[in-house]
Structures are given as structure tokens and as C-alpha cells.
Design an enzyme around this catalytic site. Structure first.
Site, short mmCIF file in Angstrom:
data_model
loop_
_atom_site.label_atom_id
_atom_site.label_comp_id
_atom_site.label_asym_id
_atom_site.label_seq_id
_atom_site.Cartn_x
_atom_site.Cartn_y
_atom_site.Cartn_z
N TRP A 166 0.86 -0.90 -0.02
CA TRP A 166 0.35 -0.24 -0.17
C TRP A 166 0.79 1.56 -0.73
O TRP A 166 0.30 2.51 -0.70
CB TRP A 166 -0.77 -0.27 1.46
CG TRP A 166 -2.43 -1.05 0.89
CD1 TRP A 166 -2.39 -2.57 1.70
CD2 TRP A 166 -2.90 -1.81 0.00
NE1 TRP A 166 -3.18 -2.80 0.81
CE2 TRP A 166 -4.32 -1.94 0.09
CE3 TRP A 166 -3.64 -0.26 -1.12
CZ2 TRP A 166 -4.86 -2.54 -0.94
CZ3 TRP A 166 -3.79 -0.27 -2.48
CH2 TRP A 166 -5.55 -1.69 -2.15
N ASP A 207 -1.75 6.52 6.38
CA ASP A 207 -2.69 5.69 5.52
C ASP A 207 -3.38 4.69 7.10
O ASP A 207 -2.30 4.00 6.84
CB ASP A 207 -2.53 5.40 4.41
CG ASP A 207 -3.42 4.02 3.55
OD1 ASP A 207 -4.60 3.86 4.52
OD2 ASP A 207 -3.28 3.89 2.79
N LYS A 252 -12.80 -1.45 5.93
CA LYS A 252 -11.78 -2.16 6.45
C LYS A 252 -12.19 -2.31 7.90
O LYS A 252 -12.75 -3.12 8.47
CB LYS A 252 -10.09 -1.46 6.59
CG LYS A 252 -9.98 -1.52 6.15
CD LYS A 252 -9.42 -2.52 4.78
CE LYS A 252 -9.27 -2.56 3.04
NZ LYS A 252 -8.04 -1.67 2.88
C1 LIG Z 1 -7.46 -0.88 1.31
C2 LIG Z 1 -6.34 0.24 1.35
C3 LIG Z 1 -6.24 0.45 0.82
C4 LIG Z 1 -7.22 1.21 -0.78
O1 LIG Z 1 -8.53 1.06 0.10
P1 LIG Z 1 -9.84 2.27 -0.97
O2 LIG Z 1 -10.71 2.34 -0.43
O3 LIG Z 1 -10.17 0.52 -1.89
O4 LIG Z 1 -8.83 2.35 -2.33
C5 LIG Z 1 -5.06 1.48 0.97
N1 LIG Z 1 -4.36 1.86 2.00
C6 LIG Z 1 -4.82 0.32 2.78
C7 LIG Z 1 -3.76 0.82 4.15
C8 LIG Z 1 -5.30 -0.37 2.78
O5 LIG Z 1 -5.36 -1.17 3.51
#
Ligand SMILES: *Cc1c(COP(=O)(O)O)cnc(C)c1O
Length: 359
Positions: A102, A171, A195
């Protein structure tokens, strides 16, 4: 109806009680004779819902007044572009910590809008640890430092994060609300909701207000944080259903005792699973102990020929979505807030039995 244990990485499990409330209210919200997804986001009733959700989110995380909370479209990925567009018009340079899949995705997107410097990387060891904060080499010209405190696919995490002189941008898609964090140490925290918060389609941005107001000129309006703040995240129609469910998840979490309480449960769940994996002869997690995620636990079977049998047997036993990401292989158990301790215990029992019968 049987609800099974869902170990999916995202979209992932939502507390059953929340889904039941949603079901109960879906056709007739608040006795109004229509659904919450059929009303204007500008109506008084929806405004009240939206404000309450923000208030609960602020309460749970202890977000100071000096921070704006924005609810956004486009998941975490859209913010990978919005962040440099909003925060990097001054020096046009930013430092990124390369901690896995990511982080790399964030870097790849940011390169289009700013000069990316890599502050640290653990790619050489295939991301077996999180680059320690003391080793980051931050370019003095950086508008911000970007980190991914929980790498959802690699299963590594940085959990004790100290403030830097350059604003930290994190993030938190897969570990937001999993335990207390000090929001004041960050310039900006963002992520997708699917999540640990609610349905996909919603994202969140928590940003120190003093960082706003200098977006690059061509920043699309729906990605401009100042415009989003001024319009209370309703510059255009927001993902109203996801926002509504998120509000219910925040309430559920408050009912559980908030982040300190859920954090203790999450640590306990993760410890049980890691302890079991570490003593077993069939399963292995190769991440350095101090970098292990408490949300996403990847593990490999020492005998790869058993992978598909493991997946079909576990699924038959009500343990779903355990397949690891294609880039890592093996298995992955995502044990977010909505995964109860009994789910982790059921998984361990199954893994024990599977090892005994197949090794
Ligand atoms: C799932 C995830 C993403 C991507 O998320 P989207 O909502 O599909 O853009 C980005 N960073 C992390 C750490 C993730 O777990």
C-alpha cells in the site's frame, strides 16, 4: 440464518447488531415512511445523522478542535492523489516510507503531483519489518512525510509513532479505531472505511486545519480539502448509506467501551493467534515480532500443497475469506474490531485440528 466468521481483509466484517439495525430501519427510517438512502443529504434529519457520526468519530479518537474531519469519496486511493494536491504546493517535495504494497501504491500515485523522496524502505527483506522511525531520512525540503502504519497485505505495522517536525501523513485504512492513537502527532490521517468502519464508498480525512488552504490550483473541487471543510463534506452528494452505517459502527464501538477497551481485546486476539502460529509445525508468520500487525495476520503453510485443502476445509467450518493476497500467497486472517474473540478461538481450534490430521 447463520452468520459465519469473516476473516476478509476488506470489505470486511460489520458487527451483526449493526446490520440488524440497518435491516430493521431500511424501509422506514425514523418512522418517516421512507429509507435513509432515499432522502436528501441536506434534509435536517440527515444533517443530524451526519453531524452525530462526526461527533462520535471525534470522541472515539479524541480528535482536537484544531483538526477538520472530512468524509470523502473514492476510498483511500483517491486521497493518494488528494494529499499531494492539497499539501504539497509549497516545496513540491514529500518523503515517503516504503513499507509494502500500500505504501508503494501511495508513492506511485503521488509521483504525478509532487517530488517523492524515499525516507526508508524494507523492500530488501521483502518487507519483513517496518522501517523504524529512528532510521527515516527525511528530506529537509519535504512538505510532509507519508507512512502506512498498518500494511494490510504484508501484515506489518508501526504502532508507536512519534511526532516529527515535518507533518506526518498516515494511511490508517486498516487500523483506524483499532486502538487509541495520538491524533495530535499527525498532520493528516486518512483511509477507506471498508476495513474497520463500514461499507465501501466512504473515506475519511482528519487534517490539522493550519495545513489547509494551499491546494494546487488544478485540484478537483471534490478533492479540495478546504472546500470539503467549508461544506461539511457535502460539496456534492456524499455516500449517504455508508456514512449512515459508519455512524452506527461508531455507536457500537462506544458501547464496547471505546478504543482503549477494543484495543485490549484486539491485542489479546492477535497474541493468541501469533502464539499458536509460532509454536506450530505447519504454520509460519515470518514478520519480525516488533513489526507484527494486530489487524492482519498472514501465515504460510509449510506444505504449500495443503493450501487449497486448508481453504476448502476452513470454509466448510464457517471460517471464511482466509486466502492470502496473491502477492504474498498463503493465508491471511484479518481480525478487525468486528471479529469477536470467539472467531479467533474457532480459527485456532480449526488450525490445530487441520495440523494434526494433515501433517
Ligand atoms: C484497502 C487499503 C487501501 C485501498 O483502499 P481503497 O478504499 O480501495 O482505495 C489503501 N491503503 C490501505 C492501507 C488499505 O488497507
Amino acid at each position: 440464518m447463520t452468520r459465519k466468521f469473516n476473516f476478509g481483509a476488506g470489505p470486511s466484517a460489520i458487527p451483526t447488531s449493526v446490520l440488524e439495525e440497518v435491516k430493521e430501519e431500511l424501509l422506514d427510517w425514523k418512522g418517516k415512511g421512507l429509507s435513509v438512502i432515499e432522502i436528501s443529504h441536506r434534509s435536517d434529519d440527515y444533517q443530524e445523522l451526519a453531524l452525530k457520526a462526526e461527533e462520535d468519530f471525534r470522541d472515539l479518537l479524541g480528535i482536537p478542535e484544531s483538526y477538520a474531519v472530512l468524509f470523502t469519496h473514492g476510498g483511500a486511493t483517491l486521497q493518494n492523489a488528494a494529499i499531494p494536491l492539497n499539501l504539497s504546493s509549497k516545496k513540491r517535495e514529500a518523503s515517503y516510507v516504503n513499507s509494502g504494497y500500500w505504501a508503494k501504491r501511495s508513492i506511485k500515485e503521488a509521483i504525478k503531483y509532487t517530488n517523492v523522496k524515499i525516507a526508508a524502505s524494507s523492500e530488501e527483506t521483502n518487507f519483513s519489518f517496518f522501517p523504524p522511525q529512528s532510521n527515516w531520512e527525511i528530506s529537509g525540503n519535504s512538505d510532509y512525510i507519508h507512512i502506512t502504519p498498518n500494511e494490510t497485505i504484508g501484515g506489518i505495522a508501526l504502532r508507536d509513532i512519534k511526532e516529527e517536525t515535518t507533518p506526518l501523513v498516515a494511511d490508517y485504512s486498516s487500523s483506524i479505531l483499532s486502538e487509541p492513537i495520538n491524533v495530535g502527532s499527525f498532520g493528516l490521517i486518512y483511509g477507506g472505511a471498508q476495513k474497520n468502519i463500514g461499507p465501501a464508498g466512504l473515506g475519511f480525512v482528519i487534517v490539522r486545519k493550519e495545513l489547509l488552504g494551499s491546494a494546487q490550483d488544478f485540484t478537483p473541487s471534490v478533492m479540495n480539502y478546504s472546500l470539503l471543510e467549508e461544506s461539511s463534506s457535502m460539496f456534492n452528494t456524499p455516500p449517504t448509506f455508508s456514512w449512515y452505517v459508519a455512524g452506527k459502527v461508531f455507536q457500537w464501538l462506544k458501547g464496547k467501551g471505546g478504543l482503549k477497551a477494543i484495543g485490549q481485546i484486539n491485542q489479546k486476539k492477535a497474541k493468541k493467534l501469533y502464539d499458536f502460529i509460532d509454536q506450530s509445525d505447519l504454520y509460519a508468520n515470518k514478520i519480525e515480532e516488533s513489526s507484527r500487525s494486530i489487524m492482519n495476520i498472514p501465515f504460510l503453510l509449510e506444505r504449500e500443497d495443503l493450501n487449497s485443502k486448508f481453504l476448502s476445509d476452513s470454509s466448510r467450518n464457517g471460517l471464511l475469506e482466509l486466502k492470502g493476497h496473491r502477492s504474498v500467497g498463503g493465508m491471511r486472517a484479518s481480525i478487525y474490531n468486528a471479529m469477536p474473540e470467539e472467531g479467533v478461538e474457532a480459527l485456532i481450534e480449526f488450525m490445530k485440528l487441520f495440523e494434526r490430521e494433515n501433517l
